[in-house]
Design a protein around this motif. Structure first.
Motif, PDB file in Angstrom:
ATOM      1  N   THR A 235      27.512  -4.917  11.531  1.00  0.00           N
ATOM      2  CA  THR A 235      26.979  -5.863  10.843  1.00  0.00           C
ATOM      3  C   THR A 235      25.494  -5.571  11.037  1.00  0.00           C
ATOM      4  O   THR A 235      24.922  -5.153  11.988  1.00  0.00           O
ATOM      5  N   TRP A 236      24.730  -6.231   9.806  1.00  0.00           N
ATOM      6  CA  TRP A 236      23.360  -6.275  10.096  1.00  0.00           C
ATOM      7  C   TRP A 236      22.790  -7.020  10.763  1.00  0.00           C
ATOM      8  O   TRP A 236      23.453  -8.687  10.952  1.00  0.00           O
ATOM      9  N   THR A 237      21.578  -6.887  11.643  1.00  0.00           N
ATOM     10  CA  THR A 237      20.937  -7.961  12.322  1.00  0.00           C
ATOM     11  C   THR A 237      19.396  -8.015  12.188  1.00  0.00           C
ATOM     12  O   THR A 237      19.147  -6.791  12.141  1.00  0.00           O
ATOM     13  N   TRP A 238      18.901  -8.987  12.226  1.00  0.00           N
ATOM     14  CA  TRP A 238      17.291  -8.731  12.077  1.00  0.00           C
ATOM     15  C   TRP A 238      16.988  -8.549  13.802  1.00  0.00           C
ATOM     16  O   TRP A 238      17.321  -9.401  14.727  1.00  0.00           O
ATOM     17  N   ARG A 239      16.186  -7.643  14.073  1.00  0.00           N
ATOM     18  CA  ARG A 239      15.690  -7.222  15.330  1.00  0.00           C
ATOM     19  C   ARG A 239      14.165  -7.428  15.350  1.00  0.00           C
ATOM     20  O   ARG A 239      13.400  -7.004  14.568  1.00  0.00           O
ATOM     21  N   GLN A 240      13.750  -7.916  16.588  1.00  0.00           N
ATOM     22  CA  GLN A 240      12.313  -7.921  16.780  1.00  0.00           C
ATOM     23  C   GLN A 240      11.700  -6.627  17.232  1.00  0.00           C
ATOM     24  O   GLN A 240      12.326  -5.822  17.820  1.00  0.00           O
ATOM     25  N   GLY A 241      10.332  -6.338  16.733  1.00  0.00           N
ATOM     26  CA  GLY A 241       9.762  -5.324  17.439  1.00  0.00           C
ATOM     27  C   GLY A 241       9.647  -3.917  16.689  1.00  0.00           C
ATOM     28  O   GLY A 241      10.228  -4.034  15.626  1.00  0.00           O
ATOM     29  N   ARG A 242       8.994  -2.911  17.349  1.00  0.00           N
ATOM     30  CA  ARG A 242       8.718  -1.760  16.564  1.00  0.00           C
ATOM     31  C   ARG A 242      10.158  -0.845  16.359  1.00  0.00           C
ATOM     32  O   ARG A 242      11.040  -1.018  17.416  1.00  0.00           O
ATOM     33  N   ALA A 243      10.402  -0.462  15.191  1.00  0.00           N
ATOM     34  CA  ALA A 243      11.494   0.418  14.924  1.00  0.00           C
ATOM     35  C   ALA A 243      11.066   2.061  15.389  1.00  0.00           C
ATOM     36  O   ALA A 243      10.123   2.335  15.270  1.00  0.00           O
ATOM     37  N   HIS A 244      11.935   2.557  15.806  1.00  0.00           N
ATOM     38  CA  HIS A 244      12.146   4.069  15.963  1.00  0.00           C
ATOM     39  C   HIS A 244      13.350   4.762  15.418  1.00  0.00           C
ATOM     40  O   HIS A 244      14.268   4.106  15.136  1.00  0.00           O
ATOM     41  N   ILE A 245      12.944   5.834  15.005  1.00  0.00           N
ATOM     42  CA  ILE A 245      14.087   6.940  14.793  1.00  0.00           C
ATOM     43  C   ILE A 245      14.936   7.071  15.858  1.00  0.00           C
ATOM     44  O   ILE A 245      14.548   7.638  16.942  1.00  0.00           O
ATOM     45  N   LEU A 246      16.269   6.757  15.680  1.00  0.00           N
ATOM     46  CA  LEU A 246      17.130   6.801  16.689  1.00  0.00           C
ATOM     47  C   LEU A 246      17.767   8.182  16.850  1.00  0.00           C
ATOM     48  O   LEU A 246      17.452   9.249  16.097  1.00  0.00           O
ATOM     49  N   PRO A 247      18.078   8.482  18.232  1.00  0.00           N
ATOM     50  CA  PRO A 247      18.665  10.113  18.335  1.00  0.00           C
ATOM     51  C   PRO A 247      19.538  10.217  17.319  1.00  0.00           C
ATOM     52  O   PRO A 247      20.289   9.579  17.039  1.00  0.00           O
ATOM     53  N   HIS A 248      19.414  11.664  16.928  1.00  0.00           N
ATOM     54  CA  HIS A 248      20.501  12.125  15.797  1.00  0.00           C
ATOM     55  C   HIS A 248      20.782  13.877  16.096  1.00  0.00           C
ATOM     56  O   HIS A 248      19.992  14.287  16.662  1.00  0.00           O
ATOM     57  N   ASP A 249      21.717  13.967  15.487  1.00  0.00           N
ATOM     58  CA  ASP A 249      22.007  15.515  15.482  1.00  0.00           C
ATOM     59  C   ASP A 249      21.073  16.437  14.498  1.00  0.00           C
ATOM     60  O   ASP A 249      20.645  15.549  13.350  1.00  0.00           O
TER      61      ASP A 249
ATOM     62  N   VAL B 144       7.327  10.276   9.458  1.00  0.00           N
ATOM     63  CA  VAL B 144       7.862   9.177   9.415  1.00  0.00           C
ATOM     64  C   VAL B 144       7.764   8.301  10.723  1.00  0.00           C
ATOM     65  O   VAL B 144       7.418   6.998  10.735  1.00  0.00           O
ATOM     66  N   ALA B 145       7.950   9.122  11.703  1.00  0.00           N
ATOM     67  CA  ALA B 145       7.612   8.547  12.883  1.00  0.00           C
ATOM     68  C   ALA B 145       6.366   7.976  13.212  1.00  0.00           C
ATOM     69  O   ALA B 145       6.134   7.067  13.747  1.00  0.00           O
ATOM     70  N   ALA B 146       5.280   8.725  12.625  1.00  0.00           N
ATOM     71  CA  ALA B 146       3.925   8.438  12.865  1.00  0.00           C
ATOM     72  C   ALA B 146       3.749   7.155  11.950  1.00  0.00           C
ATOM     73  O   ALA B 146       3.075   6.366  12.420  1.00  0.00           O
ATOM     74  N   LEU B 147       4.327   6.857  10.857  1.00  0.00           N
ATOM     75  CA  LEU B 147       4.291   5.780  10.110  1.00  0.00           C
ATOM     76  C   LEU B 147       4.673   4.677  10.862  1.00  0.00           C
ATOM     77  O   LEU B 147       4.143   3.529  10.933  1.00  0.00           O
ATOM     78  N   LEU B 148       5.871   4.813  11.617  1.00  0.00           N
ATOM     79  CA  LEU B 148       6.597   3.670  12.254  1.00  0.00           C
ATOM     80  C   LEU B 148       5.653   3.191  13.657  1.00  0.00           C
ATOM     81  O   LEU B 148       5.554   1.974  13.778  1.00  0.00           O
TER      82      LEU B 148
ATOM     83  N   GLY C  17       0.692  -1.166  -0.201  1.00  0.00           N
ATOM     84  CA  GLY C  17      -0.057  -0.009   0.009  1.00  0.00           C
ATOM     85  C   GLY C  17       0.765   1.326   0.011  1.00  0.00           C
ATOM     86  O   GLY C  17       2.022   1.201   0.172  1.00  0.00           O
ATOM     87  N   ASN C  18       0.181   2.347  -0.095  1.00  0.00           N
ATOM     88  CA  ASN C  18       0.880   3.719  -0.160  1.00  0.00           C
ATOM     89  C   ASN C  18       1.245   3.964   1.053  1.00  0.00           C
ATOM     90  O   ASN C  18       0.519   4.166   1.869  1.00  0.00           O
ATOM     91  N   PRO C  19       2.715   4.368   1.386  1.00  0.00           N
ATOM     92  CA  PRO C  19       3.255   4.586   2.650  1.00  0.00           C
ATOM     93  C   PRO C  19       2.841   6.076   2.837  1.00  0.00           C
ATOM     94  O   PRO C  19       3.143   6.573   3.879  1.00  0.00           O
ATOM     95  N   GLY C  20       2.466   6.693   1.872  1.00  0.00           N
ATOM     96  CA  GLY C  20       1.887   8.397   2.093  1.00  0.00           C
ATOM     97  C   GLY C  20       3.186   9.290   1.959  1.00  0.00           C
ATOM     98  O   GLY C  20       4.349   8.701   1.643  1.00  0.00           O
ATOM     99  N   THR C  21       2.955  10.369   2.415  1.00  0.00           N
ATOM    100  CA  THR C  21       3.886  11.529   2.550  1.00  0.00           C
ATOM    101  C   THR C  21       4.956  11.251   3.447  1.00  0.00           C
ATOM    102  O   THR C  21       4.650  11.146   4.660  1.00  0.00           O
TER     103      THR C  21
END
Ligand SMILES: [Zn+2]
Length: 124
Positions: free
Chosen positions: A110-124, A84-88, A73-77
């Motif tokens: 390295t990449w890992t598969w993680r369970q659960g909800r993704a969040h935008i991590l803290p950033h500058d 983006v946070a609202a979509l997550l 489906g369309n992820p929207g704007t």
């Protein structure tokens, strides 16, 4: 969306992370990058979210990249961080790929598969 796609959902995180192809840039800031990506094999979409937290004192920046598979489906704007946070927050609880390089880490992340909800991590 390709629950068992051998390209993006094989379970081998490094392999699966390499499956995605750029579809559209949503946010392009120096410490936050959000792109819509697509798996050519199954047509599924994901968000690729890059965040960077600058270490002003020692120059050892923390970086993280998440790959968050999206329902069909369309992820929207997705033109700003709040959208983006609202979509997550709306996504079903699922798995996502993460490659995290915290401050002080000396080995390549390295990449890992993680369970659960993704969040935008803290950033500058
Ligand atoms: Zn796929």
């Amino acid at each position: 969306m390709g629950e068992a796609c051998p390209s993006c959902r094989s379970g081998d995180a490094e392999h699966d992370a390499a499956a995605w192809r750029q579809e559209r840039n949503c946010i392009d800031e120096s410490h936050l990058g959000v792109n819509l990506v697509r798996c050519p094999a199954c047509g599924g979409r994901a968000l690729r979210i890059f965040t960077e937290l600058i270490d002003w004192s020692e120059g050892d920046d923390s970086q993280a990249t998440l790959l968050v598979p999206l329902p069909t489906g369309n992820p929207g704007t997705l033109s700003d961080e709040a959208r983006v946070a609202a979509l997550l927050a709306r996504l079903p609880l699922d798995t996502h790929l993460a490659r995290i390089h915290p401050k002080g880490m000396t080995t390549p992340p390295t990449w890992t598969w993680r369970q659960g909800r993704a969040h935008i991590l803290p950033h500058d």
